[in-house]
Design an enzyme around this catalytic site. Structure first.
Site, mmCIF file in Angstrom:
data_model
loop_
_atom_site.group_PDB
_atom_site.id
_atom_site.type_symbol
_atom_site.label_atom_id
_atom_site.label_comp_id
_atom_site.label_asym_id
_atom_site.label_seq_id
_atom_site.Cartn_x
_atom_site.Cartn_y
_atom_site.Cartn_z
ATOM 1 N N LEU A 146 37.462 74.880 93.184
ATOM 2 C CA LEU A 146 38.252 75.093 94.398
ATOM 3 C C LEU A 146 39.405 74.102 94.421
ATOM 4 O O LEU A 146 39.219 72.912 94.685
ATOM 5 C CB LEU A 146 37.366 74.915 95.654
ATOM 6 C CG LEU A 146 36.035 75.697 95.659
ATOM 7 C CD1 LEU A 146 35.266 75.428 96.946
ATOM 8 C CD2 LEU A 146 36.258 77.189 95.479
ATOM 9 N N ARG A 200 47.206 74.196 76.172
ATOM 10 C CA ARG A 200 46.611 75.066 77.181
ATOM 11 C C ARG A 200 47.439 76.343 77.300
ATOM 12 O O ARG A 200 48.666 76.286 77.403
ATOM 13 C CB ARG A 200 46.598 74.358 78.530
ATOM 14 C CG ARG A 200 46.077 75.243 79.612
ATOM 15 C CD ARG A 200 46.387 74.728 80.976
ATOM 16 N NE ARG A 200 45.916 75.681 81.953
ATOM 17 C CZ ARG A 200 46.520 75.906 83.113
ATOM 18 N NH1 ARG A 200 47.598 75.235 83.442
ATOM 19 N NH2 ARG A 200 46.045 76.794 83.946
ATOM 20 N N ASN A 245 50.011 70.661 78.246
ATOM 21 C CA ASN A 245 49.955 71.743 79.224
ATOM 22 C C ASN A 245 51.394 72.029 79.656
ATOM 23 O O ASN A 245 51.960 71.300 80.459
ATOM 24 C CB ASN A 245 49.095 71.288 80.405
ATOM 25 C CG ASN A 245 48.926 72.361 81.458
ATOM 26 O OD1 ASN A 245 49.545 73.420 81.382
ATOM 27 N ND2 ASN A 245 48.103 72.083 82.452
ATOM 28 N N GLU A 279 39.584 69.418 82.390
ATOM 29 C CA GLU A 279 40.008 70.526 81.531
ATOM 30 C C GLU A 279 40.617 70.017 80.222
ATOM 31 O O GLU A 279 40.444 70.620 79.172
ATOM 32 C CB GLU A 279 41.010 71.401 82.298
ATOM 33 C CG GLU A 279 40.325 72.151 83.427
ATOM 34 C CD GLU A 279 41.268 72.731 84.460
ATOM 35 O OE1 GLU A 279 41.781 71.960 85.298
ATOM 36 O OE2 GLU A 279 41.500 73.944 84.443
ATOM 37 N N ARG A 338 47.987 82.108 97.533
ATOM 38 C CA ARG A 338 47.651 83.462 97.062
ATOM 39 C C ARG A 338 46.712 84.142 98.049
ATOM 40 O O ARG A 338 45.796 83.505 98.578
ATOM 41 C CB ARG A 338 46.969 83.410 95.690
ATOM 42 C CG ARG A 338 47.849 82.894 94.576
ATOM 43 C CD ARG A 338 47.129 83.084 93.238
ATOM 44 N NE ARG A 338 47.832 82.406 92.171
ATOM 45 C CZ ARG A 338 47.327 81.388 91.474
ATOM 46 N NH1 ARG A 338 46.101 80.963 91.714
ATOM 47 N NH2 ARG A 338 48.030 80.818 90.526
ATOM 48 N N GLU A 386 35.936 68.856 95.066
ATOM 49 C CA GLU A 386 35.523 67.456 94.882
ATOM 50 C C GLU A 386 35.724 66.608 96.132
ATOM 51 O O GLU A 386 35.075 65.580 96.298
ATOM 52 C CB GLU A 386 36.319 66.828 93.720
ATOM 53 C CG GLU A 386 35.929 67.381 92.359
ATOM 54 C CD GLU A 386 36.876 66.931 91.251
ATOM 55 O OE1 GLU A 386 37.345 65.779 91.290
ATOM 56 O OE2 GLU A 386 37.160 67.744 90.355
ATOM 57 N N ASP A 419 47.994 73.005 101.796
ATOM 58 C CA ASP A 419 47.163 71.852 101.438
ATOM 59 C C ASP A 419 46.038 71.661 102.458
ATOM 60 O O ASP A 419 46.292 71.594 103.662
ATOM 61 C CB ASP A 419 48.039 70.603 101.357
ATOM 62 C CG ASP A 419 47.295 69.442 100.720
ATOM 63 O OD1 ASP A 419 46.227 69.055 101.241
ATOM 64 O OD2 ASP A 419 47.780 68.932 99.704
ATOM 65 N N HIS A 435 40.713 79.416 84.795
ATOM 66 C CA HIS A 435 40.020 78.126 84.930
ATOM 67 C C HIS A 435 38.804 78.042 84.010
ATOM 68 O O HIS A 435 37.859 77.284 84.288
ATOM 69 C CB HIS A 435 39.500 77.893 86.368
ATOM 70 C CG HIS A 435 40.558 77.844 87.424
ATOM 71 N ND1 HIS A 435 40.425 78.483 88.626
ATOM 72 C CD2 HIS A 435 41.758 77.234 87.454
ATOM 73 C CE1 HIS A 435 41.507 78.266 89.356
ATOM 74 N NE2 HIS A 435 42.341 77.510 88.667
#
Ligand code: ADP
Length: 400
Positions: free
Chosen positions: A208, A90, A7, A385, A240, A333, A282, A179
């Site tokens: 999320l 990726r 990635n 992923e 964002r 999570e 965060d 995603h």
């Protein structure tokens, strides 16, 4: 069978070596600050972490260091590079040029060059990453796996924007989402966990994290997703804005003397949770600040939960009902408050949480958090992923 997943970011490179027989991660790590002073190299395998400050002037050097570490006689996990059967890369944006994972060929890389400006920060990095790997492993099959890939099953009325049609034809302006590997993974995991055939399920997947997107998955296929032409659309995120009236953006730009590119940087980097709260992007910091009575931190959290709820409602409508809602990624999570707030007052839809199960959700494993009398299953599923990229690489390179 071992697959290396890469990635590449503009100044970073994350990697995982996965044993596909067991699907276990043999080694993983991160190269940071590539091309910048004080580059940092991290390698983790067999419970050992190695971190060193080592000069990495280019991705090519970073890849060489990764391969040296993987084959190191002391801490390595393979005896030679030839044990790597394939490399999965990726890629963030595909445009309409790539609708599925694609083997790296000269022609594919030419197309990658042509769509570079769809994701100017990310796609050029992927090209650099592929070339860096090819320089070390010219004979190893490599596959491009796109974040947008899972979303190509959306119907035209869901992916089109109501702009002049000629701009779709000319520039391929439309919703692509992001995603995709995560949405695909957790939707398939949900079906597997419930022992159901995915072709029979209506699933809403909520990825999320620092970037957030929500997808409607019908019979295993994506029919809608919240991110758009770029990851700027949808729910508000760490930094964002998410969905916004463009006239409002133009008004701010005019008042503050920003040009279009400055406006986009503002909407991508200075808005969202950070912009509203003035505290942090965060969610752990936001929750702590809100608990101390910080109004704007609480407002940001409320806005995020409300936007998530609205997408869930919209996708339940698009799917003609919902069987399963899945939460995944950093916030999905870990943040029980957001899950509870997003699903509050949804009994009409058959969604009812078990507060105890939600609050005591174990980490790193699949958990069911709906109440016993909830018609809809609510699952928390750790995303993976890299594993999807490795699986797609095996399939596309005919290694299975
Ligand atoms: P990325 O999009 O960078 O992959 P992640 O999925 O790792 O993001 O999510 C990162 C975000 O998850 C953090 O910015 C933070 O807001 C949130 N997060 C991580 N751990 C927790 C936690 N224990 N509680 C609440 N939020 C968390």
């Amino acid at each position: 069978m071992k697959i290396l997943v890469i990635n590449s970011g503009s100044s970073s490179l994350k990697y995982q070596l996965i044993d596909m027989e067991t699907e276990n991660v043999l080694a993983k790590g991160l190269c940071e600050r590539i091309g910048i002073e004080n580059s940092n190299f991290i390698y983790k395998a067999n419970g050992v972490t190695i971190e060193k400050q080592i000069d990495m002037p280019s991705h090519k050097v970073a890849v060489k260091l990764v391969l040296d570490q993987l084959t190191d006689p002391q801490v390595g996990v393979i005896s030679s590079m030839s044990e790597i059967d394939g490399v999965g890369h990726r890629v963030v944006a595909s445009g309409e040029a790539f609708k599925k994972p694609t083997l790296v060929t000269k022609q594919a890389m030419q197309l990658m060059e042509e769509i570079k400006d769809l994701a100017p920060l990310h796609n050029p990095a992927a090209i650099v990453g592929v070339n860096a790997c090819l320089a070390q492993m010219p004979d190893t099959p490599m596959v491009l796996v796109f974040d947008t890939g899972f979303h190509f099953t959306m119907p035209d009325y869901a992916y089109m924007y109501a702009v002049d049609y000629k701009h779709y034809e000319k520039y391929k302006i439309r919703r692509y989402g992001a995603h995709g590997t995560s949405h695909k993974f957790v939707a398939e995991e949900a079906a597997k966990y419930l022992g159901k055939d995915i072709s029979q399920l209506k699933i809403i997947t909520c990825h999320l994290g620092n970037g957030s997107s929500i997808s409607a998955v019908k019979g295993g296929k994506c029919i809608d997703t919240s991110m758009g032409f770029t990851p700027l659309a949808g729910v508000p995120m760490g930094t964002r804005s998410g969905d916004i009236d463009y006239a409002a953006a133009e008004y701010i730009a005019r008042k503050e003397g920003m040009n279009v590119s400055q406006m986009l940087t503002y909407l991508n980097k200075q808005c969202g949770m950070l912009g509203v709260s003035g505290v942090s992007s965060d969610f752990r910091d936001l929750t702590a600040a809100a608990e101390q009575g910080n109004y704007r931190a609480q407002l940001a959290l409320n806005m995020f939960a409300y936007a998530t709820k609205k997408y869930i409602g919209a996708y339940a409508a698009a799917l003609n009902g919902v069987d399963v809602i899945v939460f995944t990624a950093g916030i999905g999570e870990n943040d029980n408050n957001i899950r509870a707030a997003a699903l509050k007052d949804m009994e009409y839809l058959g969604v009812k949480l078990d507060p105890k199960a939600n609050n005591n959700c174990p980490r790193g494993t699949i958990a069911e958090i709906q109440a016993a009398d909830s018609a809809v299953k609510v699952l928390v599923i750790p995303t993976n992923e890299e594993l999807v990229i490795a699986r797609e690489t095996m399939r596309e390179a005919n290694l299975a």
